[in-house]
Scaffold this motif. Structure first.
Motif, PDB file in Angstrom:
ATOM      1  N   PRO A 232      59.918  70.163 -23.203  1.00 13.15           N
ATOM      2  CA  PRO A 232      58.487  70.365 -22.989  1.00 13.15           C
ATOM      3  C   PRO A 232      57.956  69.312 -22.024  1.00 13.15           C
ATOM      4  CG  PRO A 232      58.828  69.203 -25.039  1.00 13.15           C
ATOM      5  CD  PRO A 232      60.200  69.535 -24.508  1.00 13.15           C
ATOM      6  N   GLY A 233      56.931  69.677 -21.282  1.00 13.30           N
ATOM      7  CA  GLY A 233      56.281  68.714 -20.403  1.00 13.30           C
ATOM      8  C   GLY A 233      55.212  67.944 -21.162  1.00 13.30           C
ATOM      9  N   VAL A 234      55.143  66.646 -20.913  1.00 11.61           N
ATOM     10  CA  VAL A 234      54.098  65.798 -21.490  1.00 11.61           C
ATOM     11  C   VAL A 234      53.378  65.100 -20.342  1.00 11.61           C
ATOM     12  CG1 VAL A 234      55.321  65.432 -23.654  1.00 11.61           C
ATOM     13  CG2 VAL A 234      55.722  63.872 -21.760  1.00 11.61           C
ATOM     14  N   HIS A 235      52.141  64.690 -20.576  1.00 20.29           N
ATOM     15  CA  HIS A 235      51.418  63.990 -19.518  1.00 20.29           C
ATOM     16  C   HIS A 235      50.847  62.658 -19.984  1.00 20.29           C
ATOM     17  CE1 HIS A 235      48.164  66.806 -21.137  1.00 20.29           C
ATOM     18  NE2 HIS A 235      47.775  65.589 -21.496  1.00 20.29           N
ATOM     19  N   ASP A 236      51.175  62.258 -21.219  1.00 21.92           N
ATOM     20  CA  ASP A 236      50.735  60.948 -21.696  1.00 21.92           C
ATOM     21  C   ASP A 236      51.614  60.520 -22.857  1.00 21.92           C
ATOM     22  OD1 ASP A 236      49.833  62.486 -23.844  1.00 21.92           O
ATOM     23  OD2 ASP A 236      47.717  62.312 -23.298  1.00 21.92           O
ATOM     24  N   ALA A 237      51.409  59.281 -23.314  1.00 18.18           N
ATOM     25  CA  ALA A 237      52.233  58.738 -24.385  1.00 18.18           C
ATOM     26  C   ALA A 237      52.021  59.480 -25.701  1.00 18.18           C
ATOM     27  CB  ALA A 237      51.931  57.245 -24.562  1.00 18.18           C
ATOM     28  N   LEU A 238      50.811  59.936 -25.956  1.00 17.36           N
ATOM     29  CA  LEU A 238      50.551  60.699 -27.176  1.00 17.36           C
ATOM     30  C   LEU A 238      51.372  61.980 -27.186  1.00 17.36           C
ATOM     31  CD1 LEU A 238      48.987  61.094 -29.802  1.00 17.36           C
ATOM     32  CD2 LEU A 238      47.137  62.127 -28.456  1.00 17.36           C
ATOM     33  N   GLY A 239      51.436  62.652 -26.039  1.00 14.67           N
ATOM     34  CA  GLY A 239      52.255  63.858 -25.936  1.00 14.67           C
ATOM     35  C   GLY A 239      53.719  63.583 -26.221  1.00 14.67           C
TER      36      GLY A 239
ATOM     37  N   GLY B 139      54.532  65.468 -11.856  1.00 17.50           N
ATOM     38  CA  GLY B 139      53.389  64.976 -11.099  1.00 17.50           C
ATOM     39  C   GLY B 139      52.144  65.814 -11.282  1.00 17.50           C
ATOM     40  N   TYR B 140      52.308  67.084 -11.615  1.00 19.60           N
ATOM     41  CA  TYR B 140      51.163  67.983 -11.810  1.00 19.60           C
ATOM     42  C   TYR B 140      50.283  67.485 -12.954  1.00 19.60           C
ATOM     43  CZ  TYR B 140      48.824  72.608 -12.179  1.00 19.60           C
ATOM     44  OH  TYR B 140      47.918  73.635 -12.211  1.00 19.60           O
ATOM     45  N   GLY B 141      50.908  67.316 -14.138  1.00 23.45           N
ATOM     46  CA  GLY B 141      50.161  66.832 -15.287  1.00 23.45           C
ATOM     47  C   GLY B 141      49.717  65.392 -15.121  1.00 23.45           C
ATOM     48  N   ALA B 142      50.553  64.575 -14.476  1.00 25.92           N
ATOM     49  CA  ALA B 142      50.198  63.172 -14.269  1.00 25.92           C
ATOM     50  C   ALA B 142      48.973  63.026 -13.379  1.00 25.92           C
ATOM     51  CB  ALA B 142      51.379  62.426 -13.649  1.00 25.92           C
ATOM     52  N   THR B 143      48.924  63.795 -12.301  1.00 23.52           N
ATOM     53  CA  THR B 143      47.781  63.717 -11.398  1.00 23.52           C
ATOM     54  C   THR B 143      46.516  64.214 -12.077  1.00 23.52           C
ATOM     55  OG1 THR B 143      49.305  64.150  -9.556  1.00 23.52           O
ATOM     56  CG2 THR B 143      46.959  64.282  -9.075  1.00 23.52           C
ATOM     57  N   ALA B 144      46.652  65.278 -12.859  1.00 28.29           N
ATOM     58  CA  ALA B 144      45.498  65.797 -13.597  1.00 28.29           C
ATOM     59  C   ALA B 144      44.987  64.786 -14.610  1.00 28.29           C
ATOM     60  CB  ALA B 144      45.882  67.103 -14.289  1.00 28.29           C
TER      61      ALA B 144
ATOM     62  N   ARG C  80      42.817  65.309 -10.550  1.00 25.85           N
ATOM     63  CA  ARG C  80      42.971  65.908  -9.222  1.00 25.85           C
ATOM     64  C   ARG C  80      44.181  66.846  -9.177  1.00 25.85           C
ATOM     65  NH1 ARG C  80      38.230  65.269  -6.501  1.00 25.85           N
ATOM     66  NH2 ARG C  80      37.468  63.119  -6.687  1.00 25.85           N
ATOM     67  N   PRO C  81      44.314  67.637  -8.096  1.00 24.82           N
ATOM     68  CA  PRO C  81      45.465  68.541  -7.962  1.00 24.82           C
ATOM     69  C   PRO C  81      46.751  67.782  -7.637  1.00 24.82           C
ATOM     70  CG  PRO C  81      43.629  69.237  -6.547  1.00 24.82           C
ATOM     71  CD  PRO C  81      43.313  67.862  -7.026  1.00 24.82           C
ATOM     72  N   ASP C  82      47.868  68.457  -7.828  1.00 25.28           N
ATOM     73  CA  ASP C  82      49.188  67.905  -7.556  1.00 25.28           C
ATOM     74  C   ASP C  82      49.445  67.954  -6.054  1.00 25.28           C
ATOM     75  OD1 ASP C  82      51.791  66.996  -7.766  1.00 25.28           O
ATOM     76  OD2 ASP C  82      52.602  68.918  -8.414  1.00 25.28           O
ATOM     77  N   SER C  83      49.150  66.863  -5.366  1.00 30.11           N
ATOM     78  CA  SER C  83      49.288  66.844  -3.907  1.00 30.11           C
ATOM     79  C   SER C  83      49.595  65.439  -3.395  1.00 30.11           C
ATOM     80  CB  SER C  83      48.018  67.392  -3.245  1.00 30.11           C
ATOM     81  OG  SER C  83      46.870  66.698  -3.729  1.00 30.11           O
ATOM     82  N   SER C  84      50.552  64.760  -4.034  1.00 33.20           N
ATOM     83  CA  SER C  84      51.040  63.440  -3.594  1.00 33.20           C
ATOM     84  C   SER C  84      49.953  62.378  -3.567  1.00 33.20           C
ATOM     85  CB  SER C  84      51.703  63.548  -2.213  1.00 33.20           C
ATOM     86  OG  SER C  84      52.857  64.340  -2.249  1.00 33.20           O
TER      87      SER C  84
ATOM     88  N   ALA D  60      51.372  71.906 -21.779  1.00 36.74           N
ATOM     89  CA  ALA D  60      50.584  70.959 -22.579  1.00 36.74           C
ATOM     90  C   ALA D  60      49.279  70.603 -21.882  1.00 36.74           C
ATOM     91  CB  ALA D  60      51.397  69.696 -22.855  1.00 36.74           C
ATOM     92  N   THR D  61      49.346  70.415 -20.576  1.00 37.34           N
ATOM     93  CA  THR D  61      48.143  70.077 -19.804  1.00 37.34           C
ATOM     94  C   THR D  61      47.137  71.222 -19.853  1.00 37.34           C
ATOM     95  OG1 THR D  61      49.503  68.719 -18.347  1.00 37.34           O
ATOM     96  CG2 THR D  61      47.305  69.291 -17.565  1.00 37.34           C
ATOM     97  N   TYR D  62      47.631  72.455 -19.716  1.00 35.21           N
ATOM     98  CA  TYR D  62      46.750  73.613 -19.804  1.00 35.21           C
ATOM     99  C   TYR D  62      46.144  73.737 -21.205  1.00 35.21           C
ATOM    100  CZ  TYR D  62      48.672  75.364 -15.359  1.00 35.21           C
ATOM    101  OH  TYR D  62      49.034  75.518 -14.044  1.00 35.21           O
ATOM    102  N   ALA D  63      46.957  73.479 -22.233  1.00 39.32           N
ATOM    103  CA  ALA D  63      46.453  73.577 -23.604  1.00 39.32           C
ATOM    104  C   ALA D  63      45.362  72.549 -23.869  1.00 39.32           C
ATOM    105  CB  ALA D  63      47.605  73.385 -24.597  1.00 39.32           C
ATOM    106  N   VAL D  64      45.577  71.326 -23.407  1.00 39.54           N
ATOM    107  CA  VAL D  64      44.577  70.276 -23.598  1.00 39.54           C
ATOM    108  C   VAL D  64      43.300  70.607 -22.831  1.00 39.54           C
ATOM    109  CG1 VAL D  64      44.050  67.864 -23.087  1.00 39.54           C
ATOM    110  CG2 VAL D  64      46.232  68.461 -24.135  1.00 39.54           C
ATOM    111  N   ALA D  65      43.448  71.092 -21.601  1.00 35.25           N
ATOM    112  CA  ALA D  65      42.272  71.422 -20.796  1.00 35.25           C
ATOM    113  C   ALA D  65      41.419  72.490 -21.480  1.00 35.25           C
ATOM    114  CB  ALA D  65      42.701  71.891 -19.410  1.00 35.25           C
ATOM    115  N   ARG D  66      42.056  73.545 -21.996  1.00 32.55           N
ATOM    116  CA  ARG D  66      41.325  74.606 -22.684  1.00 32.55           C
ATOM    117  C   ARG D  66      40.682  74.078 -23.966  1.00 32.55           C
ATOM    118  NH1 ARG D  66      41.847  80.207 -23.160  1.00 32.55           N
ATOM    119  NH2 ARG D  66      42.053  80.178 -20.882  1.00 32.55           N
ATOM    120  N   ALA D  67      41.438  73.280 -24.742  1.00 32.37           N
ATOM    121  CA  ALA D  67      40.913  72.775 -26.008  1.00 32.37           C
ATOM    122  C   ALA D  67      39.721  71.848 -25.790  1.00 32.37           C
ATOM    123  CB  ALA D  67      42.011  72.045 -26.769  1.00 32.37           C
TER     124      ALA D  67
END
Length: 303
Positions: A20-27, A43-48, A53-57, A235-242
């Motif tokens: 699974p993808g995580v974007h933070d330590a809690l995840g 990088g997608y979840g990390a940038t968000a 912001r979007p995933d764009s370096s 996970a990032t999408y789930a958190v954003a919706r929640a």
């Protein structure tokens, strides 16, 4: 066993590795509690999460290495990390491997997009010449200190030049010594089968919800021939919706009462982040110190 060796063994195992993808330590803690054997963070979840912001370096090498360090402190699971395009040329790639190894990740992947890169399922991508990318893969392989540290080669050439070029690039990366191969964004199961058939090494599948590739279960991906599959953005999408629904509830009602069934409780969350274990350890250390001080004081009374 080192996490690098654990990740390598999981990739080589007969059963597909589901990360699974995580974007933070809690995840990271939640994924470990759910029983997964390894995790990934892109990088997608990390940038968000870090920038909104979007995933764009937009994140630097040191920002990502620092983030991965915090994540790896929060979990005992092996972490497969995103090194984007390597943050420059072959010299930058070598430093990337050094910093990522120090952060505690078990492996990383480097892609062949032109900098600044885009999410692999976004339009408008461009790729560098194959030789430039292979040189980066070789630089990464040579820079690792732990021989079990996993180097994955990712190519985004399918959407730019077609599947023939993408497979040829993956074949060359495998010949260069890459441990895991990732042809991004196939658009059908037939393309997936061809990738796994024609690339002479373990391949990774990328399940991006509502992205360009078919969203197939792990069992079907294993049957196709994949060694591993990641779910990098779910996970990032789930958190954003929640969070959006929670904030709408608070704004509308002035209360969180309607949201309580969807929230962790105070005690449940404290247990999740390890508060009781932390308090036990604090008490043990204090008991040790108190006992030592008491013994020391007693011995001095007899002198």
């Amino acid at each position: 066993m080192r996490n690098t060796t654990r990740l390598r063994n999981l990739i080589a195992a007969p059963e597909i590795l589901v990360m699974p993808g995580v974007h933070d330590a809690l995840g990271c803690r939640l994924a470990e509690a759910a029983g997964f054997a390894a995790v990934t963070a892109g990088g997608y979840g990390a940038t968000a999460t870090l920038l909104g912001r979007p995933d764009s370096s937009q994140l630097s090498l040191t920002e990502l290495a620092s983030m991965y360090g915090r994540m790896c402190e929060a979990t005992s699971l092996p972490m497969l990390a995103d090194a984007d395009t390597g943050f420059g040329n072959v010299t930058n790639v070598a430093r990337t491997v050094t910093l990522y190894e120090k952060s505690g990740v078990a492996g990383l992947f480097i892609e062949d997009q032109v900098f600044p890169k885009r999410c692999g399922h976004m339009a408008g991508k461009a790729v560098i010449p194959p030789a430039d990318w292979i040189a980066k893969i070789k630089a990464a392989l040579d820079a690792r200190r732990d021989p079990d540290f996993v180097i994955m080669a990712r190519t985004d050439a399918l959407a730019v030049n077609g599947i023939d070029d993408a497979i040829e690039r993956a074949q060359m990366a495998c010949a260069a010594g890459a441990d895991l191969l990732f042809v991004e964004a196939p658009t059908s199961s037939d393309e997936m089968r061809r990738i796994c058939r024609d690339v002479p090494g373990p391949c990774l599948a990328n399940n991006v919800e509502t992205g360009l590739s078919p969203l197939l279960p792990a069992s079907e991906l294993q049957a196709i021939g994949y060694a591993a599959v990641v779910f990098p953005v779910a996970a990032t999408y789930a958190v954003a919706r929640a969070l959006r629904e929670l904030f709408e509830t608070i704004r509308r009602t002035g209360s969180t009462a309607d949201a309580l069934p969807r929230l962790a409780t105070f005690d449940e969350f404290n247990e999740l982040v390890g508060l009781s274990g932390q308090r036990r350890r604090e008490a043990e250390l204090q008991d040790f110190a108190d006992a030592l001080v008491a013994r020391h004081a007693k011995s001095h009374r007899y002198h």
